[in-house]
Design an enzyme around this catalytic site. Structure first.
Site, PDB file in Angstrom:
ATOM      1  N   SER A 295       2.698  -9.391   9.365  1.00 18.77           N
ATOM      2  CA  SER A 295       2.401  -8.166  10.100  1.00 18.77           C
ATOM      3  C   SER A 295       2.892  -8.260  11.539  1.00 18.77           C
ATOM      4  O   SER A 295       2.647  -9.254  12.230  1.00 18.77           O
ATOM      5  CB  SER A 295       0.890  -7.912  10.093  1.00 18.77           C
ATOM      6  OG  SER A 295       0.541  -6.899  11.014  1.00 18.77           O
ATOM      7  N   LYS A 296       3.580  -7.216  11.986  1.00 19.79           N
ATOM      8  CA  LYS A 296       4.037  -7.175  13.376  1.00 19.79           C
ATOM      9  C   LYS A 296       2.857  -7.225  14.341  1.00 19.79           C
ATOM     10  O   LYS A 296       2.962  -7.763  15.444  1.00 19.79           O
ATOM     11  CB  LYS A 296       4.848  -5.898  13.621  1.00 19.79           C
ATOM     12  CG  LYS A 296       6.219  -5.884  12.971  1.00 19.79           C
ATOM     13  CD  LYS A 296       6.969  -4.616  13.357  1.00 19.79           C
ATOM     14  CE  LYS A 296       8.372  -4.605  12.771  1.00 19.79           C
ATOM     15  NZ  LYS A 296       9.138  -3.397  13.177  1.00 19.79           N
TER      16      LYS A 296
END
Length: 358
Positions: A295-296
Site C-alpha cells: 500500500s502506498k
C-alpha cells in the site's frame, strides 16, 4: 444526408494525415529475429512504486535478453492527477537501479524516432486514428453529462444489471450524425466514445505469456476514447502507441487483465496486429498472517525512494526482485557465484501466477 464521414471531417478539420501515413512515418523496426520490443509506461502522478520497478526491470530484461529494444513512454493524459517533476524523478530513480531505456522519454529529453514519447505531445496521432474510427461508424460523440451518467448507473443498480455505458444504456449511441453535428455546432460539450460490437455474455480468448490462454467476457462498453479536452484515455492511447512504437510484448500488472477485451477490440477495429501480453503477478506482503498488496499509504517500502534513502544496496534489491520474478534465479546465483542479472537468462515460464511475497 449527413454521414459519419462528414461528421468526422467537421470534428477533425485539422487532420489531413491517414493511418497509412502514420504507418510510413513509424515503420517496422529492423531488429534480429525474435527480438522483443518492450516498454515501461509510467504516469507522472507520484513516486515510483516498487511494483513499477519490478515491471520495468522485467521489461528491460526481456528486451535485452533478445537483443531488442526497451523504451519508456510517459502517460500524462490524466492532467488532474499529474504531479510536477514526478516524471523526471521516476527516470532518476530507474537509472539508480540500472533500468536504462534504449530510447524514449528520458526526463528532460527524448531519444528515438518513434516519438514523441510523451502522450500529451501525441494528440495529432490519436486524432488521425479517432477520425478513422468515426468514418467507419465505430466512434461517436457523446453529450451525456456527469449527472446523466450517474442516473444511468443508478437505474442499472436498481435493476441489478451489469453497470456501464453500453447497449440500451448508451444514450448517445444511436444519435444520427446530423443531430450530433448540429449539437456540436451549437456548442454542446462532448467526448468521443468507441462503438463496441461485443457482448458481455460471450467470451474472448487471448494468450498470456505467463498464464497461458485466458477466456474472459467480451467488451461491450462504449468506452470514452477522447476526453472533452481532446486528450485520449488510457485504453485508446495504449492501442495506438504500442502499435506505432512497434511494441511486441506488453508487460504490466495482472490488475490489467480485465481491460484486455477492450484493448483487443480496439486493435481489431483499427486493423492493428495484436502485441503479446504478459501480466505480471502483483507484489504482496504478509500483514498479520494475511496476504495483501503493498500500500502506498501504509507501507514505506512501497516507494522505491525508501530503499534509496535508507541506503539499501541497489544490486541486492535488483537481485531480490529477480528472484521473485524467476523461481530459478536463486539456484542460478548459487551455481554461478554471481548476482549479475545481466548474465541470467529470464524466462516467462518461471514466473509465479499468483501474487508474489516481498
Amino acid at each position: 444526408m449527413i454521414t459519419y464521414k462528414d461528421l468526422a471531417n467537421y470534428i477533425f478539420q485539422d487532420v489531413n494525415e491517414t493511418i497509412e501515413d502514420l504507418e510510413k512515418r513509424f515503420p517496422q523496426r529492423t531488429l534480429p529475429l525474435n527480438a522483443e520490443v518492450t516498454r515501461f509506461a509510467p504516469s507522472p502522478t507520484g513516486f515510483l512504486h516498487l511494483g513499477s520497478l519490478f515491471t520495468s526491470l522485467v521489461a528491460c530484461k526481456v528486451a535485452h535478453d533478445t537483443n531488442g529494444v526497451f523504451y519508456i513512454r510517459l502517460e500524462d493524459t490524466d492532467t488532474k492527477r499529474e504531479i510536477e517533476g514526478s516524471g523526471e524523478q521516476l527516470i532518476t530513480q530507474l537509472e539508480h537501479f540500472g533500468v536504462i531505456p534504449d530510447e524514449g522519454y528520458l526526463g528532460n529529453s527524448e531519444k528515438g524516432i518513434y516519438g514523441p514519447y510523451v502522450q500529451s505531445k501525441r494528440a495529432h496521432i490519436y486524432r488521425v486514428c479517432i477520425k478513422y474510427l468515426m468514418e467507419q461508424g465505430r466512434a461517436y460523440p457523446c453529450f451525456c453529462s456527469h449527472e446523466q451518467i450517474e442516473e444511468i448507473r443508478a437505474v442499472q443498480e436498481a435493476m441489478k444489471v451489469v453497470p456501464g455505458y453500453y447497449g440500451e444504456y448508451a444514450m448517445c449511441r444511436n444519435i444520427s450524425p446530423e443531430e450530433a453535428l448540429n449539437r456540436i455546432k451549437a456548442g454542446e460539450k462532448y467526448v468521443i466514445r468507441f462503438r463496441s460490437l461485443g457482448n458481455h455474455n460471450d467470451k474472448v480468448t487471448f494468450h498470456d505469456l505467463i498464464r497461458g490462454d485466458i477466456s474472459i467476457a467480451q467488451n461491450d462498453l462504449d468506452v470514452v476514447i477522447m476526453k472533452s479536452d481532446g486528450l485520449p484515455t488510457y485504453h485508446f492511447a495504449h492501442a495506438v502507441d504500442d502499435h506505432f512504437m512497434r511494441t511486441t510484448t506488453v508487460l504490466r500488472g495482472e490488475e490489467w487483465i480485465a481491460s484486455v477485451p477492450i484493448h483487443l477490440e480496439l486493435f481489431k477495429a483499427l486493423n492493428f496486429p495484436l502485441p503479446n501480453y504478459a501480466h505480471l503477478p502483483v507484489i504482496m506482503k504478509l500483514d498479520n498472517g494475511n496476504r495483501r498488496k503493498l500500500s502506498k499509504r501504509k507501507d514505506p517500502e512501497a516507494s522505491v525512494a525508501h530503499f534509496i534513502e535508507e541506503g539499501f544496496p541497489k544490486e541486492s534489491l535488483k537481485a531480490y526482485l529477480m528472484s521473485i520474478a524467476n523461481s530459478n534465479f536463486e539456484e542460478w546465483t548459487t551455481i554461478n557465484h554471481s548476482f549479475d542479472i545481466d548474465e541470467f537468462k529470464f524466462s516467462f515460464d518461471k514466473m509465479s501466477l499468483d501474487g508474489v511475497l516481498f
